[in-house]
Write a protein that holds these residues in place. Structure first.
Motif: not given
Ligand code: APR
Ligand code: PHB
Length: 389
Positions: A78-95
């Motif tokens: 979260g920053f500047a009243h926005r939310r950015l999702r970090i997709d763990l699995t898309e980038g790594t295939g893991r969780h």
């Protein structure tokens, strides 16, 4: 009494090492200063890398973890009243898996008990002797009597304030440290989490983290002064401050309720080098501390235990010293990368009072990069799910 390995400390590092050594047929005892209930009463972090989960599975200790742990495939910044999702699995295939450290500790303790491996709780005045030679000794007091164990190896898994690192002459160690000028005030409450994924929120009033233990138990934190007293925070004050730091949707979704635990933790980065002195080895918080922002503390302890168990297996089973000679280098290579990641997450997300205008813009630019670059998000994800052993 004689043992192959004396492990000092019954936290995740000591318990994991004990389990791995036990599986390899290496006889070990754990000496713990506190009682079992005291150790299990400590509320700690709750995000497991898939490597940590794999380690517990390989030990056959993951039944409850597999049933109750929550797989998380992403989290939000979260920053500047926005939310950015970090997709763990898309980038790594893991969780990662959300499962409390306290529960990991309980599972390891129960398995140890069931396997008949010994832990001495409330062992007082633990002292280390002769670890520069082939027959170290450990002495301790229990029930008014002094006991001595002669062993081949001592594992110092006794946390940041333990006795193992303190037993070394200062000249034997090089230490690296950064103490952050703030702490985290944490609250545990039996309320549903405000989001199904974790939210790490940067805000001009300070950082906030929305985490959880289960669908009905939430763990929240707000950045506070390093010397803040938890008693100064009523539940209402905490909930109000938390909501101010979140984006409107998250703030509206916060369900409040009575806290069942409230405490302040300092933030520190620390590494002691090397991790081996003759027959004494350091692992976990005894050797290094990370600020909790990257959720790496428990996972690093597990990594150390894995490396050290492998090295000791080579030593006891194959009679080779190659593994123990290389333990410090191997473990530190991974530790420093986790130190970097935890420092970076902390620097990105917290409010620092004395940042120059340039440094503030650098924080903004980091967010802008993460927003615009899938590769930058993948690098974050790669570190968060855990670098390979
Ligand atoms: N004698 C015996 N036991 C001791 C001594 C001593 N002198 N000093 C400390 N201990 C015990 C503590 O009571 C504690 O149970 O050593 C244990 C160390 O456990 P942790 O502090 O949990 O450290 P570690 O096992 O390395 O796990 C690291 O735990 O501190 C968190 O956030 C950290 O997640 C990380 C993880
Ligand atoms: C927690 O749930 O306690 C927690 C989660 C993630 C962190 C730190 C703590 O980075």
């Amino acid at each position: 009494m004689r043992r192959q390995v004396v492990i000092i400390g019954s936290g995740p590092a000591g318990l994991m090492l004990g389990a791995l050594l036990g599986r390899a047929g290496i006889d070990n005892v754990i000496l713990e200063r506190k009682s079992r209930d005291y150790v299990l009463g400590r509320i700690r972090a709750g995000v497991l890398e898939d490597g940590t989960v794999g380690l517990l599975r390989s030990l056959g200790i993951a039944g409850r973890l597999d049933a109750e742990g929550l797989p998380h495939h992403g989290f939000a910044l979260g920053f500047a009243h926005r939310r950015l999702r970090i997709d763990l699995t898309e980038g790594t295939g893991r969780h990662v898996t959300v499962y409390g450290q306290t529960e990991v500790t309980r599972d390891l303790m129960d398995a140890r008990l069931a396997a008949g491996m010994e832990t001495v709780y409330e062992a007082e005045d633990v002292a280390l002797h002769d670890f520069d030679g082939p027959s170290p000794r450990v002495t301790y007091a229990k029930d008014g009597r002094t006991h001595e164990i002669v062993c081949d190896v001592i594992a110092g898994c006794d946390g940041f304030h333990g006795v193992a690192r303190e037993s070394l002459p200062a000249s034997a160690l090089t230490t690296f440290e950064r103490v952050y000028p703030f702490g985290w005030l944490g609250v545990l409450a039996n309320v549903p989490p405000c989001s199904h994924e974790l939210i790490y929120a940067a805000h001009e009033r300070g950082f906030a983290l929305c985490s959880m233990r289960s669908p009905t138990r939430s763990r929240y934190y707000v950045q506070c002064a390093a010397d803040e007293k938890a008693e100064a925070w009523s539940d209402q004050r905490f909930w109000d401050e938390l909501r101010r730091r979140l984006d409107p949707e998250a703030a509206a979704a916060v369900v409040t309720g009575p806290s069942i635990e409230k405490s302040v933790a300092p933030l520190r980065s620390f590494v002691a080098e090397p991790l081996r002195f003759g027959r004494l080895f350091l692992a976990g918080d005894a050797a290094h501390i990370v600020p909790p922002t990257g959720a790496k503390g428990l996972n690093l302890a597990a990594g150390d235990a894995f490396y050290l168990a492998e090295a000791l297996e080579e030593f006891f089973v194959e009679r080779s010293e190659a593994g123990i000679d290389d333990y410090s280098r191997r473990a530190l290579a991974r530790i420093w990368k986790a130190e970097r990641f935890s420092w970076w997450m902390t620097s990105l997300l917290h409010r620092f009072d004395h940042l120059t205008p340039f440094e503030r813009r650098m924080q903004d630019a980091e967010f802008a990069l993460l927003e615009s670059s899938a590769l930058a998000r993948a690098a974050l994800a790669e570190n968060y799910v855990g670098l390979p052993y």
